[in-house]
Design a protein around this motif. Structure first.
Motif, PDB file in Angstrom:
ATOM      1  N   ALA A 112       1.726   4.584   8.760  1.00 26.53           N
ATOM      2  CA  ALA A 112       0.516   4.153   8.069  1.00 26.53           C
ATOM      3  C   ALA A 112       0.894   3.552   6.717  1.00 26.53           C
ATOM      4  O   ALA A 112       1.988   3.775   6.198  1.00 26.53           O
ATOM      5  N   TYR A 113      -0.024   2.796   6.156  1.00 26.85           N
ATOM      6  CA  TYR A 113       0.198   2.156   4.858  1.00 26.85           C
ATOM      7  C   TYR A 113       0.396   3.222   3.784  1.00 26.85           C
ATOM      8  O   TYR A 113      -0.308   4.230   3.735  1.00 26.85           O
ATOM      9  N   GLY A 114       1.376   3.004   2.911  1.00 25.97           N
ATOM     10  CA  GLY A 114       1.582   3.894   1.778  1.00 25.97           C
ATOM     11  C   GLY A 114       2.609   4.988   1.993  1.00 25.97           C
ATOM     12  O   GLY A 114       2.832   5.808   1.094  1.00 25.97           O
ATOM     13  N   THR A 115       3.260   5.039   3.148  1.00 24.75           N
ATOM     14  CA  THR A 115       4.292   6.043   3.380  1.00 24.75           C
ATOM     15  C   THR A 115       5.487   5.782   2.467  1.00 24.75           C
ATOM     16  O   THR A 115       5.922   4.641   2.306  1.00 24.75           O
ATOM     17  N   THR A 116       6.039   6.836   1.869  1.00 23.06           N
ATOM     18  CA  THR A 116       7.076   6.661   0.857  1.00 23.06           C
ATOM     19  C   THR A 116       8.456   7.131   1.302  1.00 23.06           C
ATOM     20  O   THR A 116       9.432   6.884   0.584  1.00 23.06           O
TER      21      THR A 116
END
Length: 851
Positions: A112-116
């Motif tokens: 998903a968007y924003g995984t670090t």
């Protein structure tokens, strides 16, 4: 005081102490053993694209494991607990690492968007043996991603500074080992460059992955130079140019012209001529640049993508020292055309869930059925029961008959609901298959829904190289998200399996799939006839489309439609062997004017560049394909059109929801560019997805979209270039990003610039008229300038009306007829607001090859 039980308690305490001691020793021994084993196992992870990733796209993880200890039989996995944002509970593959082994393998995940971060674990039955965590960086939808693969001792060719106004540019430099053997893992790339690398070392799977990626919309650039033999060794079949030897030149002025810098000499360094690959272009290739009869840049359409062959090595002089080389690359990258709105696979999760949820014959009773059932129940338990007992003169039996009626009604309701769900699981398989002229492979994207008649545990398997990724489950009774404690585990190699998925009765487990298959070809061709100039210079002039199609697929294509830029025509149902002719004028989608189309760079950022003008283009492709069966009940970003009253209505609703899941219209051309497509539905499925060890039935539907070979009708007369046949892209001169020529708002001091290019088939040998059209409350709000390619400066064209004719247009034409337009507020204007700025072009065509 005496101890009870003659010393039993002390003995129990002693036994417990001994047991605890043994457990402690065993635990310490195992911990020491694991510590020793961990020291003997080295795990290294290279996360995809130098740590960059695109959300909801497959990310390749290159995992290297060396084992100097005991044999290991276990699994490699990425779990949601160590990788927040993982779309499944775990991505896993079984592995074996004997003593002394050193192995590399790929693991594929979606995020998903924003995984670090991503954490990879090597584990066996005893626990985790080794793990490695790597940081991740999310790519914005408009960011560009280039991959460079080279073995050159001079290092990598720098494309990092080749920028547009779309977003940031990122270049990754790969070894051969970094290239994943799966085309789906390459989908995030916009461009791949192979230069001075031995492609003969590529595995068969890597070669197939490159081929499938390019065919599905990627832009592949292969270079020549002194080492042309090894660079083309493994990919000769892909190239638009067949190199056979070397030649040398002393300067490359035509390369400078292609970059729009005619004054650059681009001469060979002293004593070292420029070495080029020499050979023959393929029949379908277009020579973009040649010098003294030697092709320098050759291009060929390959499926939905582009393959370029560059005869020189850009890592050797004089190219690296050329200060305007970035402009050359920009021209190469921005003259490829467009990708259709259905090129990116599943892009709308909510619509995909609804498509999976719509299964013919599986539906809840409607409100009137429930009211009739309730009314009948009240009638029987009330007046009918009373009248019968009164007739029998036994009213005291009501205490017996009422429970009997309640039980019988409950059993009937249960059996009715059970029969509505069926007795076997149902797999709803709905797919999009894209087929291109002359291609033996087709792209497949699909949505799979598994409906359970009762609570059960399922394993879903995908064959034939198809991937599986999870989506949220939905409640079959109303489309709500089914609660889950943890996501399922997706196993990889040799096939994808989603194991042990719990599905409650009436709930739908939903997955997306992507892969390639053997293509089923169709016979047909189309011709585009460009319109004559309109003396009124309005932008509604449409091209004419003629052609023929013969159904050679062996399939019945239902509700078939011909699709062109900004228009469509229904051709009905095509049975096997049927032929049909079409002849119609393309026209803008209902409620839209023609507009120029945002440029598509490749399979990564291009298809997600938010370039639409918001002028009602939403659902345009869905309307074109659905035709008279389109339902307009759309609100708040989702559909609300129910299940339908019969199987036919349900099927049309399922098709429409699926189309919404796999199309993304950002402009009134539908991204169709200069292509012509035939779309038609079948009741079969290429998705080889099944349930392991469980009985099931399938509900199948597939949309086939064939791109037809297209030519431009040749004429010596002047033609008008319709606006959808001009692409635009914001340039790096713009002070803002994500801008379009539609709906412009600028503050004092702001400047924006756009680069326009005719689509590849519409190459012009002469431009006879150039106009700039401004739609706004006042055209005097702004200053519009054009880039003078001969003088290398911006020139204010003096906009003096809504439509401004440009004198001496030839000086404003750059490489491949590029036109650059700059907009800025006029002095004293506090806010510039233009509805649209359009470029209108008339000219004579260069003889065009088919695509």
């Amino acid at each position: 005081m005496k101890h009870s039980g003659n010393g039993t308690l002390p003995r129990l305490v002693c036994l417990a102490a001994i047991t605890f001691g043994l457990l402690l020793v065993s635990t310490v021994h195992r911990a020491n053993a694991h510590t020793a084993q961990n020291a003997q196992v080295k795990l290294n992870v290279e996360a995809g694209y130098d740590g960059y990733y695109r959300s909801d796209r497959w990310l390749p993880l290159l995992v290297t494991v060396s084992n100097s200890g005991p044999d290991i039989v276990g699994e490699l996995r990425v779990t949601a607990s160590g990788t927040p944002g993982l779309s499944a509970g775990s991505y896993t593959t079984s592995v074996e690492f004997p003593n002394g082994s050193n192995k590399e393998l790929f693991l594929y995940i979606t995020l998903a968007y924003g995984t670090t971060q991503v954490k990879v674990e090597l584990a066996n039955d005893s626990g985790i043996i080794a793990d490695e965590t790597r940081p991740l960086k999310t790519l914005f939808p408009s960011d560009l991603l280039y991959a460079m693969i080279t073995e050159s001792p001079a290092g990598n060719v720098d494309l990092q500074s080749v920028r547009t106004g779309m977003g940031d540019v990122h270049q990754i430099n790969w070894r051969i080992d970094n290239l994943p053997p799966n085309a789906n893992a390459l989908q995030s790339l916009d461009v791949m460059v192979l230069t001075d690398v031995d492609t003969g070392k590529f595995s068969a799977e890597q070669r197939q992955a490159i081929s499938d990626w390019a065919r599905s919309g990627g832009h592949l650039i292969v270079t020549g130079g002194p080492n042309w033999q090894k660079t083309q060794a493994g990919l000769t079949y892909l190239l638009p140019f067949t190199p056979t030897g070397n030649t040398t030149l002393t300067s490359l002025p035509s390369l400078a012209n292609f970059a729009g810098h005619t004054g650059d000499k681009l001469e060979a360094p002293s004593g070292s001529p420029i070495v080029l690959a020499q050979g023959t272009p393929t029949q379908a290739a277009t020579i973009l640049v040649q010098e003294s009869g030697v092709p320098l840049l050759t291009r060929q359409k390959y499926g939905a993508g582009i393959v370029d062959y560059m005869a020189l090595d850009p890592g050797l002089e004089p190219f690296p020292s050329w200060k305007n080389r970035n402009q050359f690359w920009l021209t190469v990258l921005t003259t490829t055309g467009q990708l259709p709105s259905w090129a990116s696979g599943v892009v709308d999760t909510n619509a995909a869930q609804q498509a999976a949820n719509l299964i013919k014959g599986v539906r809840l009773p409607d409100v009137f059925q429930l009211l009739r059932f309730l009314g009948l129940y009240i009638l029987i338990i009330g007046p009918v029961n009373y009248l019968v007992l009164r007739w029998l003169k036994r009213p005291e039996l009501a205490w017996v008959t009422i429970p009997i009626i309640i039980i019988a009604t409950s059993v009937l309701a249960y059996l009715t609901g059970f029969s509505l769900r069926g007795t076997q699981a149902t797999i709803n398989r709905i797919a999009l298959v894209q087929v291109w002229p002359g291609s033996d492979r087709a792209q497949v994207d699909g949505v799979i829904g598994v409906l359970a008649p009762r609570r059960a545990i399922y394993t879903i398997t995908a064959q034939s190289g198809l991937t599986l990724r999870t989506m949220e489950s939905v409640d079959n009774s109303g489309g709500s998200v089914a609660p889950t404690d943890s996501g399922p585990t997706i196993w990889q190699y040799p096939n994808y399996e989603v194991r042990d998925v719990p599905v409650d009765a009436g709930l739908m487990a939903v997955f997306a799939s992507r892969g390639t298959m053997q293509a089923t070809s169709i016979d047909g061709s189309a011709t585009l006839e460009m319109p004559a100039p309109d003396p009124r210079r309005v932008n509604v002039t449409a091209p004419r489309v003629t052609g023929t199609v013969k159904n050679t697929t062996g399939l019945t294509l239902e509700n078939a439609v011909v699709l062109v830029s900004g228009g469509s025509q229904s051709v009905g149902t095509l049975n096997p062997g049927d032929s049909v002719n079409f002849d119609f004028a393309a026209s803008p989608a209902q409620g839209n004017d023609f507009q120029s189309a945002p440029f598509s760079l490749g399979g990564g950022a291009a298809s997600r560049f938010a370039g639409g003008n918001g002028n009602g283009t939403q659902d345009m492709t869905v309307r074109d394909i659905m035709g008279m069966n389109y339902l307009s009940n759309y609100y708040y970003g989702g559909y609300s059109f129910g299940y339908g009253d019969n199987n036919e209505q349900q099927e049309f609703r399922r098709r429409q929801a699926f189309l919404r899941a796999v199309t993304e219209d950002v402009d009134a051309s539908g991204g169709r560019g200069d292509a012509v497509y035939l779309a038609g539905w079948t009741s079969t499925s290429p998705l080889d997805v099944s349930l392991k060890g469980a009985a099931f039935v399938t509900e199948d539907s597939t949309l086939y979209i064939y791109r037809l070979p297209v030519t431009i009708k040749q004429t010596n007369d002047v033609v008008a270039v319709p606006l959808p046949f001009l692409t635009w892209i914001p340039t790096s001169d713009s002070v803002q990003r994500q801008l379009t020529p539609y709906g412009i708002n600028l503050q004092p001091g702001d400047k924006i610039a756009f680069r326009y290019n005719p689509l590849p088939l519409l190459r012009l040998k002469e431009v006879t008229q150039l106009d700039i059209e401004v739609k706004a409350t006042s055209y005097r709000q702004g200053i519009i300038s054009l880039w003078d390619w001969t003088e290398s400066k911006w020139v204010d064209i003096g906009v003096n009306s809504t439509l401004t004719n440009v004198s001496d247009p030839q000086r404003f034409l750059g490489p491949e007829n590029a036109i650059q337009v700059q907009v800025e507020p006029a002095p004293g204007v506090s806010l510039l607001t233009f509805d649209r700025v359009d470029v209108l072009v008339n000219g004579r065509l260069v003889s065009a090859a088919g695509s």
